[in-house]
Design a protein around this motif. Structure first.
Motif, short mmCIF file in Angstrom:
data_model
loop_
_atom_site.label_atom_id
_atom_site.label_comp_id
_atom_site.label_asym_id
_atom_site.label_seq_id
_atom_site.Cartn_x
_atom_site.Cartn_y
_atom_site.Cartn_z
N GLY A 126 24.62 -6.47 16.50
CA GLY A 126 23.31 -6.72 15.91
C GLY A 126 23.42 -7.34 14.53
N ALA A 127 24.39 -8.25 14.35
CA ALA A 127 24.68 -8.82 13.03
C ALA A 127 24.42 -10.32 13.03
N SER A 128 23.66 -10.80 12.06
CA SER A 128 23.34 -12.22 11.92
C SER A 128 23.85 -12.73 10.58
N THR A 129 24.54 -13.86 10.60
CA THR A 129 25.08 -14.44 9.38
C THR A 129 23.97 -15.13 8.59
N LEU A 130 23.87 -14.80 7.31
CA LEU A 130 22.85 -15.39 6.45
C LEU A 130 23.40 -16.54 5.61
N ARG A 131 24.58 -16.35 5.04
CA ARG A 131 25.17 -17.40 4.20
C ARG A 131 26.64 -17.11 3.96
N LEU A 132 27.34 -18.16 3.55
CA LEU A 132 28.74 -18.06 3.16
C LEU A 132 28.85 -18.42 1.69
N THR A 133 29.71 -17.71 0.98
CA THR A 133 29.87 -17.95 -0.46
C THR A 133 31.33 -18.26 -0.76
N GLY A 142 21.38 -7.00 9.61
CA GLY A 142 21.10 -6.52 10.95
C GLY A 142 19.91 -7.28 11.53
N VAL A 143 19.74 -7.18 12.84
CA VAL A 143 18.65 -7.90 13.51
C VAL A 143 17.89 -6.93 14.41
N ASP A 144 16.63 -7.30 14.73
CA ASP A 144 15.85 -6.52 15.67
C ASP A 144 16.13 -6.99 17.09
N ASP A 145 15.38 -6.50 18.06
CA ASP A 145 15.66 -6.84 19.45
C ASP A 145 15.32 -8.29 19.79
N ARG A 146 14.68 -9.01 18.86
CA ARG A 146 14.41 -10.44 19.04
C ARG A 146 15.32 -11.29 18.15
N ARG A 147 16.36 -10.63 17.64
CA ARG A 147 17.39 -11.28 16.83
C ARG A 147 16.84 -11.84 15.51
#
Length: 496
Positions: free
Chosen positions: A362-369, A383-388
């Protein structure tokens, strides 16, 4: 049915793996050598020889599973090999690499662990080589017709072998320097040692198939020129156009596609390089993507000596049991599975931040630094909900010196110009369009495998190769083909 009570008296027993601490120090296959044969007869005896064997329907090859289970239980290895090779050109590949949808369709799996179909298949294939049951089968006579197969992955190799055995003169064109496609450079050695691939290639050479490596059709040779030189062409280039990660920091150094990383590790094993220029040694590695390619990256990074390695899966963690309402038997369920790579990372504590084994679910990438030199140093996720969709307040940061993108593939790579030079029609999703007979809009040109179907399993690729061979044979002879056609181009796996 060798033992009518075998499924009641014998529990499931899988091919044991070597100890984690031993196998991560080498690149050999993860299973204990020789440990399968002593248990496989009893496992084959668990097959119930169902009146309606759903394992046939779950397998696109239509493998005669109850037949060869019975023969293995009776230790009739030669006839078992004949039954197995009647539907599958490369069972030692599928026995090691296929996720076994046949086992999900096993009738025993309704209320018990399924028969170890994949292990039985692998045992038969290996025994066939040991006992000389995999001899070349050159054609009795040549047809005088010629076929070019573009791509040497499982679909291309299966098509080439079938057409060669039918008497046609076949040449396989491969853009890489060695034959095998993703089997060669995408699959790590610890999942399938390349000796299995090499002996099949030698078998095909002995049958008459010709191989043309280091030849990218569209660049090294014009697609139109190739088409004019053969009576038929089969395009089996695979789905190699990888999906991208559209987040800030994607352009930082140290962010690579999985299929940039894995081939280099395989080239080290081939002896081409002393060390991979993208080696994970001493680095904090984050793999974005929860599928099999990501797991291959995981096992490779562990063996290269990563400081830490974490795999991100955008889906929530599945349960250990089938969802009987959402994914009823005999469909292939999404359940929690522990691959060899995940077992290794778990036991070695390679991912201290992970939820389970090496994965963050349940992990979504937001940004790279990155740092002042423009090299990636961390990955921000949520984290993400059931609709990602990202959940507020769930953000966290992982150290990352090497980020590997394993997000799947969208279709064939168009950079070589093959599709444009031939004028091929494409589907909206980027795959090659074809009719019910595997034929493209260009006369005499056919398409098979992931290039037309889209990203799929090795067992579907081999089935496509066998089916397109029958279609090409009909085209060349102008009559019915004796070659089997296990699937049609529009067939799909069983789903709800």
């Amino acid at each position: 049915m060798a033992d009518p009570k075998g499924f009641m008296t014998t529990p499931r027993e899988d091919w044991p793996r070597r100890p984690v601490g031993e196998r991560v120090r080498d690149w050999q296959e993860v299973h204990v050598p020789g440990a399968l044969l002593p248990i496989i007869g009893g496992q084959a005896d668990r097959c119930m020889d169902c009146g309606v064997p759903f394992c046939h329907e779950a397998c696109p090859l239509g493998n005669l599973i109850p037949d060869w289970n019975d023969l293995v239980a009776r230790e009739d290895w030669r006839r078992a090999s004949d039954r197995l090779h009647a539907t599958n050109n490369f069972p030692e590949f599928t026995g090691r690499l296929c996720p076994a949808p046949c086992e999900a369709g096993c009738v025993l799996a309704i209320n018990q662990p399924a028969v170890t179909i994949k292990n039985v298949e692998c045992a038969i294939a290996d025994r066939a080589w040991e006992e000389g049951c995999a001899a070349p089968h050159p054609p009795e006579r040549l047809s005088g017709r010629t076929v070019a197969v573009i791509g040497s992955g499982p679909a291309g190799l299966a098509a080439a072998q079938q057409l060669t055995r039918a008497g046609h003169t076949v040449a396989v064109y491969e853009r890489d320097d060695r034959i095998g496609g993703l089997l060669r450079y995408g699959i790590p050695e610890f999942k399938m040692e390349k000796r299995h691939l090499e002996r099949r290639i030698e078998q095909m050479r002995a049958e008459g198939t010709r191989f043309r490596p280091c030849t990218a059709v569209g660049r090294d040779i014009g697609a139109g020129e190739l088409r004019s030189g053969y009576d038929a062409v089969v395009i089996a280039t695979g789905a190699t156009a990888w999906r991208e990660l559209e987040v800030p920091g994607r352009d930082l150094a140290g962010v690579h596609q999985a299929m940039e990383y894995l081939p280099l590790a395989n080239r080290v094993r081939e002896g081409d390089l002393e060390a991979s220029p993208l080696s994970a040694a001493g680095k904090h590695v984050v793999i974005v993507g929860g599928g099999d390619t990501g797991a291959d990256c995981l096992g490779t990074a562990v063996r290269e000596g990563a400081a830490s390695v974490t795999q991100l899966d955008i889906y929530t963690q599945p349960g250990t049991a089938r969802d009987e309402e959402g994914e009823p038997w005999p469909t292939y369920p999404r359940v929690y599975r522990l691959s060899a790579a995940h077992e290794e990372a778990r036991d070695l504590r390679s991912a201290p931040a992970a939820d389970a084994d090496a994965r963050l679910f349940g992990a979504s990438t937001l940004r790279l630094t990155g740092d002042a030199d423009g090299h990636v140093r961390s990955l921000r996720l949520s984290g993400v909900d059931d609709r990602r969709r990202p959940l507020p307040g769930t953000g966290r940061t992982l150290p990352a010196d090497l980020v590997l993108l394993a997000l799947g593939f969208s279709g064939p790579d168009r950079a070589d110009g093959l599709a444009d030079q031939l004028g091929l029609e494409l589907e909206p999703r980027g795959t090659i369009a074809r009719d019910a007979g595997f034929a493209t809009n260009v006369p005499g040109v056919f398409a098979a495998g992931d290039a037309a179907r889209g990203q799929s399993l090795i067992v579907w690729a081999i089935a496509e190769g066998r089916a397109v061979a029958a279609a090409v044979d009909r085209h060349l002879t102008g009559g019915p083909s004796r070659l089997p056609a296990p699937i049609g181009p529009y067939d799909r796996p069983m789903t709800v």
